[in-house]
Enzyme design. Structure first.
Site, short mmCIF file in Angstrom:
data_model
loop_
_atom_site.label_atom_id
_atom_site.label_comp_id
_atom_site.label_asym_id
_atom_site.label_seq_id
_atom_site.Cartn_x
_atom_site.Cartn_y
_atom_site.Cartn_z
N LYS A 1 -4.16 -2.29 -4.58
CA LYS A 1 -2.89 -1.85 -5.19
C LYS A 1 -1.78 -2.91 -5.22
N LEU B 1 9.67 -2.13 -1.44
CA LEU B 1 11.01 -2.10 -0.84
C LEU B 1 11.04 -1.45 0.55
N LYS C 1 -5.36 1.28 -13.71
CA LYS C 1 -5.01 2.71 -13.71
C LYS C 1 -5.09 3.26 -15.13
N LEU D 1 -12.27 0.08 4.69
CA LEU D 1 -11.27 -0.52 5.58
C LEU D 1 -10.79 -1.89 5.08
N SER D 2 -10.89 -2.13 3.76
CA SER D 2 -10.45 -3.43 3.24
C SER D 2 -8.93 -3.55 3.31
N ARG E 1 14.53 3.80 -8.68
CA ARG E 1 13.18 4.36 -8.60
C ARG E 1 13.24 5.78 -8.05
N TYR F 1 -3.37 -4.71 -11.98
CA TYR F 1 -3.46 -3.49 -11.16
C TYR F 1 -3.13 -2.26 -12.02
N SER G 1 -0.64 6.32 -11.36
CA SER G 1 0.65 5.73 -11.01
C SER G 1 1.60 5.79 -12.18
N PHE H 1 -8.67 8.07 -3.79
CA PHE H 1 -7.55 7.15 -3.50
C PHE H 1 -8.02 5.69 -3.49
N TYR I 1 -2.82 4.55 3.44
CA TYR I 1 -1.48 5.14 3.64
C TYR I 1 -1.42 6.58 3.11
N ILE I 2 -1.66 6.76 1.84
CA ILE I 2 -1.50 8.11 1.26
C ILE I 2 -2.69 8.99 1.66
P1 NAD Z 1 -3.94 1.90 0.68
O1 NAD Z 1 -4.36 0.50 0.40
O2 NAD Z 1 -3.22 2.18 1.94
O3 NAD Z 1 -5.23 2.87 0.61
C1 NAD Z 1 -6.33 2.63 -0.23
C2 NAD Z 1 -7.58 2.69 0.64
O4 NAD Z 1 -8.72 2.46 -0.16
C3 NAD Z 1 -7.59 1.65 1.76
O5 NAD Z 1 -7.83 2.30 2.98
C4 NAD Z 1 -8.75 0.72 1.38
O6 NAD Z 1 -9.39 0.19 2.53
C5 NAD Z 1 -9.63 1.64 0.57
N1 NAD Z 1 -10.49 0.99 -0.42
C6 NAD Z 1 -10.12 0.08 -1.37
N2 NAD Z 1 -11.20 -0.28 -2.11
C7 NAD Z 1 -12.27 0.42 -1.61
C8 NAD Z 1 -13.64 0.49 -1.94
N3 NAD Z 1 -14.15 -0.25 -2.92
N4 NAD Z 1 -14.44 1.32 -1.22
C9 NAD Z 1 -13.94 2.06 -0.22
N5 NAD Z 1 -12.63 2.04 0.14
C10 NAD Z 1 -11.82 1.22 -0.55
O7 NAD Z 1 -3.09 2.39 -0.57
P2 NAD Z 1 -2.25 3.73 -0.77
O8 NAD Z 1 -0.82 3.34 -0.87
O9 NAD Z 1 -2.66 4.75 0.20
O10 NAD Z 1 -2.72 4.12 -2.24
C11 NAD Z 1 -3.77 5.04 -2.47
C12 NAD Z 1 -4.00 5.13 -3.97
O11 NAD Z 1 -2.78 5.52 -4.61
C13 NAD Z 1 -4.43 3.81 -4.61
O12 NAD Z 1 -5.38 4.09 -5.62
C14 NAD Z 1 -3.14 3.30 -5.23
O13 NAD Z 1 -3.37 2.47 -6.34
C15 NAD Z 1 -2.48 4.61 -5.66
N6 NAD Z 1 -1.02 4.48 -5.79
C16 NAD Z 1 -0.28 4.00 -4.74
C17 NAD Z 1 1.10 3.85 -4.88
C18 NAD Z 1 1.92 3.28 -3.76
O14 NAD Z 1 3.03 2.81 -4.02
N7 NAD Z 1 1.47 3.30 -2.50
C19 NAD Z 1 1.73 4.19 -6.09
C20 NAD Z 1 0.95 4.70 -7.13
C21 NAD Z 1 -0.43 4.85 -6.96
N1 UFG Z 2 12.89 -4.63 -4.44
C1 UFG Z 2 13.81 -5.50 -3.94
N2 UFG Z 2 13.42 -6.31 -2.91
C2 UFG Z 2 12.18 -6.26 -2.36
C3 UFG Z 2 11.24 -5.34 -2.89
C4 UFG Z 2 11.62 -4.54 -3.95
O1 UFG Z 2 14.95 -5.58 -4.41
O2 UFG Z 2 11.88 -7.03 -1.43
C5 UFG Z 2 13.31 -3.73 -5.54
C6 UFG Z 2 12.50 -3.91 -6.82
O3 UFG Z 2 13.06 -4.93 -7.61
C7 UFG Z 2 12.61 -2.51 -7.44
C8 UFG Z 2 12.67 -1.58 -6.22
O4 UFG Z 2 13.07 -2.39 -5.13
O5 UFG Z 2 13.82 -2.40 -8.15
C9 UFG Z 2 11.35 -0.90 -5.89
O6 UFG Z 2 10.34 -1.91 -5.76
P1 UFG Z 2 8.89 -1.58 -5.16
O7 UFG Z 2 8.14 -2.86 -5.14
O8 UFG Z 2 9.03 -0.84 -3.87
O9 UFG Z 2 8.29 -0.55 -6.21
P2 UFG Z 2 7.95 -0.71 -7.75
O10 UFG Z 2 8.59 0.44 -8.44
O11 UFG Z 2 8.21 -2.06 -8.24
O12 UFG Z 2 6.35 -0.53 -7.77
C10 UFG Z 2 5.72 0.52 -7.06
C11 UFG Z 2 4.29 0.11 -6.71
C12 UFG Z 2 3.46 0.00 -7.95
C13 UFG Z 2 3.51 1.28 -8.71
C14 UFG Z 2 4.95 1.63 -9.02
C15 UFG Z 2 5.05 2.97 -9.71
O13 UFG Z 2 4.28 -1.15 -6.05
O14 UFG Z 2 2.13 -0.20 -7.58
O15 UFG Z 2 5.71 1.69 -7.81
O16 UFG Z 2 4.35 3.91 -8.98
F1 UFG Z 2 2.84 1.13 -9.85
#
Ligand code: NAD
Ligand code: UFG
Length: 340
Positions: free
Chosen positions: A84, A201, A154, A33-34, A232, A150, A124, A80, A11-12
């Site tokens: 997660k 959410l 980090k 691509l997991s 948030r 998780y 994160s 990345f 995604y990111i």
């Molecule tokens: P995502 O799952 O969409 O992307 C992560 C990618 O890493 C995936 O394409 C997956 O296939 C790949 N991957 C996982 N393990 C691997 C491995 N061992 N070798 C090669 N590829 C591998 O997640 P995202 O939301 O894009 O997040 C990217 C990064 O940002 C992650 O490290 C995540 O923990 C961090 N992050 C995400 C959020 C969020 O809310 N999305 C918040 C804070 C931090």
């Molecule tokens: N929420 C709901 N209903 C849902 C899902 C979420 O009410 O179905 C609420 C949660 O209780 C929270 C808010 O929406 O108050 C946001 O929840 P998210 O799950 O979207 O996000 P979080 O802040 O809980 O966690 C996310 C990522 C974590 C990361 C964190 C800080 O999932 O991996 O942000 O970056 F660590």
């Protein structure tokens, strides 16, 4: 610069690849691509109008990494790749420690042996645990332990990176601490594509809006926040992607470890997000307020993003409304994500 992007099909990562190319960088993607599809890379290629170098490899595989580092002159790495899903990590901690830690160690070792020392790591806001106060500054004391494996990966990786920086081996390390990434590319062609029922959410809201899920459960209504629901800091994924470009163009100094918040500085409650989404999409989002809080959730979490501005010259540009409109454009054009 030639930038290696681990997890670049995710995604990111996929949004960041586009911003890197738009800013004149060359990109090499490694992803196993997991938790993503090759289609995300194909669509990113369509957006930028050029082919991308892509390796379907697991970065725990050092030999595979060695080959990529030998083939390409790499100047910096954005890391990345990682698993997660918070809930899954509680049930399967070893899967998370294995994937996230071993992949990072193997990447760092190969970087070191090829003398590539510039790293931007996806951290994160979860590393702050339950913050003593908001907005959260980078100087906040980090807990020894956060509530889920998780998040713990980090924290451990950040500690490892700090140790690496003080070896005086010319590492230049930036950990970007993301708050809550939402939204999609403005074209609506790439976006967040959860493989299962979403935990977060925004993807849950948009799948309710498209009719794939019946209704949203709002977890808890008695938090000490303005409407009782969790608050948030939702950051548009394109703004987040641009923060990575800024981190590369204003790199850490030699032997420096720096951690920088990437958020908007504005807190939004669950009910406010639902309402912004309804306005942006014109679609009603059925929801029920459950008295039950989700275990491990905190009341409020939002950034003090001033360091990102002073160090990187970066600031979030897009609003919650922009993010909701873009999420809806992506969801409505791709009801089943990349799977057709
Ligand atoms: P995502 O799952 O969409 O992307 C992560 C990618 O890493 C995936 O394409 C997956 O296939 C790949 N991957 C996982 N393990 C691997 C491995 N061992 N070798 C090669 N590829 C591998 O997640 P995202 O939301 O894009 O997040 C990217 C990064 O940002 C992650 O490290 C995540 O923990 C961090 N992050 C995400 C959020 C969020 O809310 N999305 C918040 C804070 C931090
Ligand atoms: N929420 C709901 N209903 C849902 C899902 C979420 O009410 O179905 C609420 C949660 O209780 C929270 C808010 O929406 O108050 C946001 O929840 P998210 O799950 O979207 O996000 P979080 O802040 O809980 O966690 C996310 C990522 C974590 C990361 C964190 C800080 O999932 O991996 O942000 O970056 F660590």
């Amino acid at each position: 610069m030639n930038i290696l992007v681990t997890g670049g099909a995710g995604y990111i990562g996929s949004h960041t690849v586009i911003e890197l190319i738009n800013n004149g960088h060359d990109v090499i993607i490694i992803d196993n691509l997991s938790n993503s599809c090759k289609e995300a890379v194909t669509r990113a290629e369509r957006i930028i109008g050029e082919a991308l170098t892509f390796y379907e490899k697991d970065i725990r595989d050092k030999q595979a990494l060695e080959k990529v580092f030998s083939k390409h002159q790499i100047d910096g790495v954005i890391h990345f790749a990682g698993l997660k899903a918070v809930g899954e990590s509680v049930k399967m901690p070893l899967k998370y420690y294995n994937n996230n830690l071993i992949s990072t160690i193997s990447l760092l070792e190969v970087m070191e042996s090829h003398n590539v020392k510039q790293l931007v790591f996806s951290s994160s806001a979860t590393v702050y645990g339950d913050p003593a106060s908001v907005p959260i500054k980078e100087s906040a004391t980090l807990p020894a332990k956060v509530t889920n494996p998780y998040g713990q990966t980090k924290l451990v990786i950040e500690t490892m990176l700090m140790d690496l920086a003080i070896t005086n081996n010319n590492w230049q390390i930036t950990a970007l601490r993301y708050f809550n990434p939402i939204g999609a590319h403005e074209s609506g062609t790439i976006g967040e594509d959860p493989s299962d029922i979403p935990n977060n959410l925004m993807p849950y809201v948009s799948q309710v809006a498209i009719g794939k899920l019946k209704e949203l459960s709002v977890f808890g209504s008695d938090y000490p926040t303005r409407d009782g629901t969790g608050v948030r800091d939702y950051i548009h994924v394109t703004d987040l992607a641009k923060a990575h470009v800024a981190a590369l163009s204003t790199p850490a100094s030699l032997n420096e470890y720096r951690a920088i918040n990437v958020g908007t500085g504005k807190g939004t409650s669950v009910l406010e997000l639902i309402s912004a989404f309804e306005q942006a999409s014109g679609v009603k989002v059925p929801y029920k307020i459950t008295g039950r809080r989700r275990p491990g959730d905190i009341a409020a979490c939002y950034a003090d993003p001033s360091l990102a501005h002073s160090i990187l010259g970066w600031r979030a540009q897009k609003t919650i409304e922009d993010a909701c409109a873009d999420s809806w454009r992506w969801q409505s054009a791709n009801p089943n994500g990349y799977r057709g």
